[in-house]
Design a protein around this motif. Structure first.
Motif, mmCIF file in Angstrom:
data_model
loop_
_atom_site.group_PDB
_atom_site.id
_atom_site.type_symbol
_atom_site.label_atom_id
_atom_site.label_comp_id
_atom_site.label_asym_id
_atom_site.label_seq_id
_atom_site.Cartn_x
_atom_site.Cartn_y
_atom_site.Cartn_z
ATOM 1 N N MET A 137 -16.483 54.354 33.701
ATOM 2 C CA MET A 137 -17.632 54.484 33.192
ATOM 3 C C MET A 137 -18.941 55.297 33.258
ATOM 4 O O MET A 137 -18.884 55.955 33.397
ATOM 5 C CB MET A 137 -18.203 53.494 34.108
ATOM 6 N N GLN A 138 -19.063 54.963 31.517
ATOM 7 C CA GLN A 138 -20.492 56.249 30.790
ATOM 8 C C GLN A 138 -21.760 55.086 30.790
ATOM 9 O O GLN A 138 -21.522 53.837 30.330
ATOM 10 C CB GLN A 138 -19.838 56.356 29.936
ATOM 11 N N ILE A 139 -22.803 55.864 31.502
ATOM 12 C CA ILE A 139 -24.019 55.089 31.519
ATOM 13 C C ILE A 139 -24.692 56.073 30.597
ATOM 14 O O ILE A 139 -24.710 56.803 30.145
ATOM 15 C CB ILE A 139 -24.970 55.268 32.174
ATOM 16 N N LYS A 140 -25.536 54.974 29.525
ATOM 17 C CA LYS A 140 -25.965 55.691 28.937
ATOM 18 C C LYS A 140 -27.820 54.589 28.571
ATOM 19 O O LYS A 140 -27.926 53.372 28.450
ATOM 20 C CB LYS A 140 -25.267 55.142 26.911
ATOM 21 N N PRO A 141 -28.646 55.958 28.609
ATOM 22 C CA PRO A 141 -30.324 55.374 29.353
ATOM 23 C C PRO A 141 -30.133 54.973 27.418
ATOM 24 O O PRO A 141 -30.233 55.451 27.207
ATOM 25 C CB PRO A 141 -30.858 56.382 29.658
ATOM 26 N N LEU A 142 -31.684 53.350 28.072
ATOM 27 C CA LEU A 142 -32.258 53.059 26.768
ATOM 28 C C LEU A 142 -33.549 53.073 26.759
ATOM 29 O O LEU A 142 -34.046 53.658 28.138
ATOM 30 C CB LEU A 142 -31.399 51.937 26.614
ATOM 31 N N GLY A 143 -34.098 52.883 25.887
ATOM 32 C CA GLY A 143 -35.788 53.261 25.607
ATOM 33 C C GLY A 143 -36.035 54.057 26.288
ATOM 34 O O GLY A 143 -35.731 55.730 25.569
ATOM 35 N N ASP A 144 -37.169 55.057 26.462
ATOM 36 C CA ASP A 144 -37.039 55.812 27.533
ATOM 37 C C ASP A 144 -37.240 56.233 28.595
ATOM 38 O O ASP A 144 -38.036 57.204 29.568
ATOM 39 C CB ASP A 144 -39.290 56.142 27.135
ATOM 40 N N ARG A 145 -35.514 56.458 29.193
ATOM 41 C CA ARG A 145 -34.862 56.890 30.254
ATOM 42 C C ARG A 145 -34.187 57.304 30.839
ATOM 43 O O ARG A 145 -33.439 57.769 29.407
ATOM 44 C CB ARG A 145 -34.434 55.587 30.686
ATOM 45 N N LEU A 146 -34.447 58.194 31.446
ATOM 46 C CA LEU A 146 -33.167 59.358 31.378
ATOM 47 C C LEU A 146 -31.949 59.417 32.933
ATOM 48 O O LEU A 146 -32.776 58.684 33.735
ATOM 49 C CB LEU A 146 -33.789 60.837 32.337
ATOM 50 N N LEU A 147 -31.101 59.660 32.326
ATOM 51 C CA LEU A 147 -30.347 59.133 33.875
ATOM 52 C C LEU A 147 -30.413 60.926 34.329
ATOM 53 O O LEU A 147 -29.208 61.790 34.253
ATOM 54 C CB LEU A 147 -28.850 59.168 33.809
ATOM 55 N N ILE A 148 -30.637 60.526 36.242
ATOM 56 C CA ILE A 148 -30.636 61.465 36.839
ATOM 57 C C ILE A 148 -29.853 61.884 37.944
ATOM 58 O O ILE A 148 -28.740 60.703 38.175
ATOM 59 C CB ILE A 148 -32.069 62.322 36.839
ATOM 60 N N GLU A 149 -29.103 62.726 38.764
ATOM 61 C CA GLU A 149 -28.623 62.731 40.564
ATOM 62 C C GLU A 149 -29.520 64.205 40.880
ATOM 63 O O GLU A 149 -29.360 64.826 40.562
ATOM 64 C CB GLU A 149 -27.498 63.975 39.625
ATOM 65 N N LYS A 150 -29.784 63.480 41.623
ATOM 66 C CA LYS A 150 -30.300 64.177 43.185
ATOM 67 C C LYS A 150 -29.686 65.160 43.150
ATOM 68 O O LYS A 150 -28.320 65.236 43.128
ATOM 69 C CB LYS A 150 -30.738 63.304 43.431
ATOM 70 N N VAL A 151 -30.401 65.694 43.849
ATOM 71 C CA VAL A 151 -29.896 67.520 43.943
ATOM 72 C C VAL A 151 -29.950 67.435 45.465
ATOM 73 O O VAL A 151 -31.046 66.915 45.666
ATOM 74 C CB VAL A 151 -30.875 68.932 43.468
ATOM 75 N N GLU A 152 -28.781 68.053 46.300
ATOM 76 C CA GLU A 152 -28.206 67.842 47.605
ATOM 77 C C GLU A 152 -29.058 68.859 48.320
ATOM 78 O O GLU A 152 -28.785 69.881 47.764
ATOM 79 C CB GLU A 152 -27.062 67.675 48.353
ATOM 80 N N VAL A 153 -30.285 69.279 49.015
ATOM 81 C CA VAL A 153 -31.053 69.938 49.870
ATOM 82 C C VAL A 153 -30.242 70.307 51.219
ATOM 83 O O VAL A 153 -30.406 69.393 51.791
ATOM 84 C CB VAL A 153 -32.000 69.879 49.505
ATOM 85 N N GLU A 154 -29.869 71.082 51.641
ATOM 86 C CA GLU A 154 -29.308 71.447 52.542
ATOM 87 C C GLU A 154 -30.506 72.029 53.874
ATOM 88 O O GLU A 154 -31.377 72.824 53.198
ATOM 89 C CB GLU A 154 -28.825 72.560 53.464
ATOM 90 N N GLU A 155 -31.821 70.993 55.379
ATOM 91 C CA GLU A 155 -32.938 71.674 54.823
ATOM 92 C C GLU A 155 -32.837 72.422 56.928
ATOM 93 O O GLU A 155 -32.196 71.812 57.482
ATOM 94 C CB GLU A 155 -33.762 70.483 55.119
ATOM 95 N N LYS A 156 -33.764 73.049 56.520
ATOM 96 C CA LYS A 156 -33.477 73.860 58.562
ATOM 97 C C LYS A 156 -34.386 73.999 58.365
ATOM 98 O O LYS A 156 -35.276 74.098 58.458
ATOM 99 C CB LYS A 156 -32.901 75.445 58.013
#
Length: 94
Positions: A1-20
């Motif tokens: 399935m492909q997600i296509k944003p509508l209106g003034d929206r964006l599809l984003i994927e969070k960046v995983e950050v390893e925290e020390k």
């Protein structure tokens, strides 16, 4: 399935950050504050056709977005966020 944003929206994927910690202890994701950094996966046609916005951001850009922005969407075992253009605070240039 492909997600296509509508209106003034964006599809984003969070960046995983390893925290020390300062002492070198790695914190698991569940113990960290959720990152406000993500990678743009898709952009709506409205933004692509807007002369003022189209050159500011593109697919693959790393961005910083508002902390409580967006609607979480799951697709193909991945979690994405649909966010409004106004919730994008900055583009990270490396």
């Amino acid at each position: 399935m492909q997600i296509k944003p509508l209106g003034d929206r964006l599809l984003i994927e969070k960046v995983e950050v390893e925290e020390k910690t300062a002492s070198g202890i790695v914190l698991p994701t569940s113990a960290q504050e959720q990152p406000s950094m993500a990678v743009v996966v898709a952009i709506s046609e409205e933004i692509k056709n807007d002369d003022k916005k189209k050159d500011l951001i593109k697919v693959g850009d790393k961005i910083i977005f508002s902390k409580f922005a967006g609607t979480e969407v799951k697709n193909d075992h991945k979690t994405y966020l649909l966010v409004k253009w106004a919730d994008i605070l900055a583009v990270v240039e490396e």
